[in-house]
Write a protein that holds these residues in place. Sequence first.
Motif, PDB file in Angstrom:
ATOM      1  N   ARG A 215       0.840  -1.208   0.000  1.00 38.45           N
ATOM      2  CA  ARG A 215       0.000   0.000   0.000  1.00 38.45           C
ATOM      3  C   ARG A 215       0.874   1.257   0.000  1.00 38.45           C
ATOM      4  NH1 ARG A 215      -3.057  -1.109   4.484  1.00 38.45           N
ATOM      5  NH2 ARG A 215      -4.288  -2.746   3.540  1.00 38.45           N
ATOM      6  N   THR A 216       1.992   1.208   0.706  1.00 41.04           N
ATOM      7  CA  THR A 216       2.899   2.368   0.745  1.00 41.04           C
ATOM      8  C   THR A 216       3.448   2.652  -0.651  1.00 41.04           C
ATOM      9  OG1 THR A 216       3.502   1.853   3.001  1.00 41.04           O
ATOM     10  CG2 THR A 216       5.020   3.267   1.810  1.00 41.04           C
ATOM     11  N   ILE A 217       3.874   1.595  -1.350  1.00 42.27           N
ATOM     12  CA  ILE A 217       4.421   1.800  -2.704  1.00 42.27           C
ATOM     13  C   ILE A 217       3.334   2.356  -3.630  1.00 42.27           C
ATOM     14  CG2 ILE A 217       5.456   0.666  -4.720  1.00 42.27           C
ATOM     15  CD1 ILE A 217       6.735  -1.340  -2.858  1.00 42.27           C
ATOM     16  N   ILE A 218       2.126   1.812  -3.485  1.00 38.17           N
ATOM     17  CA  ILE A 218       1.044   2.217  -4.392  1.00 38.17           C
ATOM     18  C   ILE A 218       0.536   3.614  -4.058  1.00 38.17           C
ATOM     19  CG2 ILE A 218      -1.364   1.704  -5.048  1.00 38.17           C
ATOM     20  CD1 ILE A 218      -0.657  -1.290  -4.707  1.00 38.17           C
ATOM     21  N   ASP A 219       0.273   3.845  -2.792  1.00 38.00           N
ATOM     22  CA  ASP A 219      -0.397   5.061  -2.343  1.00 38.00           C
ATOM     23  C   ASP A 219       0.551   6.265  -2.307  1.00 38.00           C
ATOM     24  OD1 ASP A 219      -2.944   5.504  -1.802  1.00 38.00           O
ATOM     25  OD2 ASP A 219      -2.887   5.000   0.337  1.00 38.00           O
ATOM     26  N   ILE A 220       1.698   6.055  -1.672  1.00 40.66           N
ATOM     27  CA  ILE A 220       2.619   7.182  -1.456  1.00 40.66           C
ATOM     28  C   ILE A 220       3.534   7.385  -2.650  1.00 40.66           C
ATOM     29  CG2 ILE A 220       4.347   8.181   0.144  1.00 40.66           C
ATOM     30  CD1 ILE A 220       2.320   7.333   2.057  1.00 40.66           C
ATOM     31  N   TYR A 221       3.973   6.270  -3.273  1.00 39.88           N
ATOM     32  CA  TYR A 221       4.960   6.408  -4.364  1.00 39.88           C
ATOM     33  C   TYR A 221       4.357   6.067  -5.727  1.00 39.88           C
ATOM     34  CZ  TYR A 221       8.148   6.869  -0.455  1.00 39.88           C
ATOM     35  OH  TYR A 221       8.756   7.291   0.694  1.00 39.88           O
ATOM     36  N   LYS A 222       3.048   6.172  -5.836  1.00 42.35           N
ATOM     37  CA  LYS A 222       2.356   5.973  -7.122  1.00 42.35           C
ATOM     38  C   LYS A 222       2.700   4.637  -7.802  1.00 42.35           C
ATOM     39  CE  LYS A 222       1.843  10.874  -8.267  1.00 42.35           C
ATOM     40  NZ  LYS A 222       2.336  11.475  -7.017  1.00 42.35           N
ATOM     41  N   GLY A 223       2.951   3.620  -6.994  1.00 39.24           N
ATOM     42  CA  GLY A 223       3.239   2.287  -7.539  1.00 39.24           C
ATOM     43  C   GLY A 223       4.714   2.053  -7.810  1.00 39.24           C
ATOM     44  N   GLY A 224       5.566   3.052  -7.659  1.00 35.23           N
ATOM     45  CA  GLY A 224       7.009   2.918  -7.891  1.00 35.23           C
ATOM     46  C   GLY A 224       7.360   3.327  -9.313  1.00 35.23           C
ATOM     47  N   PRO A 225       8.661   3.223  -9.672  1.00 41.17           N
ATOM     48  CA  PRO A 225       9.744   2.648  -8.878  1.00 41.17           C
ATOM     49  C   PRO A 225      10.153   3.530  -7.705  1.00 41.17           C
ATOM     50  CG  PRO A 225      10.603   3.435 -10.992  1.00 41.17           C
ATOM     51  CD  PRO A 225       9.128   3.652 -11.020  1.00 41.17           C
ATOM     52  N   VAL A 226      10.470   2.862  -6.598  1.00 40.63           N
ATOM     53  CA  VAL A 226      10.890   3.571  -5.394  1.00 40.63           C
ATOM     54  C   VAL A 226      11.994   2.751  -4.710  1.00 40.63           C
ATOM     55  CG1 VAL A 226       8.945   2.498  -4.144  1.00 40.63           C
ATOM     56  CG2 VAL A 226      10.121   4.459  -3.141  1.00 40.63           C
ATOM     57  N   GLY A 227      12.960   3.448  -4.138  1.00 38.23           N
ATOM     58  CA  GLY A 227      14.063   2.771  -3.437  1.00 38.23           C
ATOM     59  C   GLY A 227      13.551   2.115  -2.165  1.00 38.23           C
ATOM     60  N   ILE A 228      14.143   0.972  -1.822  1.00 34.77           N
ATOM     61  CA  ILE A 228      13.692   0.223  -0.650  1.00 34.77           C
ATOM     62  C   ILE A 228      13.902   1.027   0.641  1.00 34.77           C
ATOM     63  CG2 ILE A 228      15.885  -1.075  -0.446  1.00 34.77           C
ATOM     64  CD1 ILE A 228      12.379  -2.438   0.342  1.00 34.77           C
ATOM     65  N   GLU A 229      14.960   1.849   0.674  1.00 36.67           N
ATOM     66  CA  GLU A 229      15.214   2.644   1.892  1.00 36.67           C
ATOM     67  C   GLU A 229      14.084   3.638   2.128  1.00 36.67           C
ATOM     68  OE1 GLU A 229      17.607   2.132  -0.360  1.00 36.67           O
ATOM     69  OE2 GLU A 229      18.954   0.834   0.818  1.00 36.67           O
ATOM     70  N   ALA A 230      13.572   4.207   1.033  1.00 34.08           N
ATOM     71  CA  ALA A 230      12.473   5.166   1.177  1.00 34.08           C
ATOM     72  C   ALA A 230      11.225   4.468   1.722  1.00 34.08           C
ATOM     73  CB  ALA A 230      12.167   5.825  -0.173  1.00 34.08           C
ATOM     74  N   VAL A 231      10.954   3.268   1.220  1.00 32.30           N
ATOM     75  CA  VAL A 231       9.779   2.520   1.705  1.00 32.30           C
ATOM     76  C   VAL A 231       9.972   2.174   3.182  1.00 32.30           C
ATOM     77  CG1 VAL A 231       8.315   0.490   1.343  1.00 32.30           C
ATOM     78  CG2 VAL A 231       9.474   1.533  -0.601  1.00 32.30           C
ATOM     79  N   ALA A 232      11.190   1.740   3.530  1.00 28.04           N
ATOM     80  CA  ALA A 232      11.470   1.365   4.921  1.00 28.04           C
ATOM     81  C   ALA A 232      11.275   2.570   5.844  1.00 28.04           C
ATOM     82  CB  ALA A 232      12.890   0.816   5.046  1.00 28.04           C
TER      83      ALA A 232
END
Length: 346
Positions: free
Chosen positions: A270-287
């Motif tokens: 949900r974080t990748i989808i909601d906050i980062y528009k589905g990605g691509p996003v770095g794992i550190e940012a998600v953490a």
Amino acid sequence: MPRDKIISGDSGGVEDESYNMSLRPRTLDECIGMGDLLEKLRISITAACQRDEPMEHVLLHGPPGLGKTTVAYVIANEMGSTIKTTSGPALTRPSDLIGILTNLEHRDVLFIDEIHRLPPAVEEYIYPAMEDYKVDFIVDSGMHSRTINLQLKPFTLIGATTRAGLLSPPLRTRFGITHNVGFWDESELLARCRMTVGMLKVDFDEDALKLLADRARGTPRIANRLVRRCRDFTQVRSDGRLTIDAVENALALEGIDPLGLDELDRRFLRTIIDIYKGGPVGIEAVAATLGEETDTLVDVVEPYLLQVGMLARTRRGRLATGKAFEHLGFAAPRRDESLFDDNSAD
Ligand code: ADP
């Protein structure tokens, strides 16, 4: 029966470990699944016993909860030897390792969990120990320094890691048997659930057991945990029998969804989808957004999501797939499919 000796550290924690120990198979014949590993081990163990030698060193890699520690205990038991267990981060100084190595008896098994986290200064001492059963260490310094050579008793090192890629090549190549322990299929998980209800003496309906196997996220440790949770639930709420209704209610209470995902899996996606528009996003940012350790996400959460096709790992970061959007009830993303082209296994 091996004389189990835990020196330090084990990923499960004390209570978890005692439960896990009691549910662990003790012989190769009792083991479930593991592909061709059990056959390879059977041959190596028999040959080693016939020659009165230790077995070859074994490296097991794969996500947590799939059977690496169990295999180490089974090997020691089948060899009729003692297992001593420790972990990479627990061996902070060379003397920690040397102390353990010099106490090993002929054909003992030394199990090092999280072996990718061995400090480099300690790792150096492992090479001659694995190859020639000896350690050389320097005492004092300057003109008083001298090297002491210690001969060790022949032993078997079993290393376990969730990140084979982080192991240095010199260490990796010193293992005679290397095996990737993968996620279990449904029939293997069903067999595990059957074994667990048998050991815990729980009454069950066949369809309830199938449901549990289906929701176990490919992981026998989770299958064991779900059986225990459902046992508690039915004991308190009904007559103690695992029925399909009771299991469904217990799993809902545990936050396990129809695909076996738990709350952390869903928060991650949900974080990748909601906050980062589905990605691509770095794992550190998600953490950082989730307030979780990066290692937990990489070792515990991601492997299964990658396996079931909800997550893609690319050079530019993590991407939630269309399947993840659909599963969590989001509208399908409109994006450039070339994003998925540059898969990388970082
Ligand atoms: P890991 O060391 O990979 O984290 P474990 O060896 O602790 O995983 O396995 C978790 C649990 O799964 C064990 O406690 C045991 O009950 C079960 N298990 C693992 N491997 C097997 C196997 N081959 N057959 C039956 N049960 C197993």
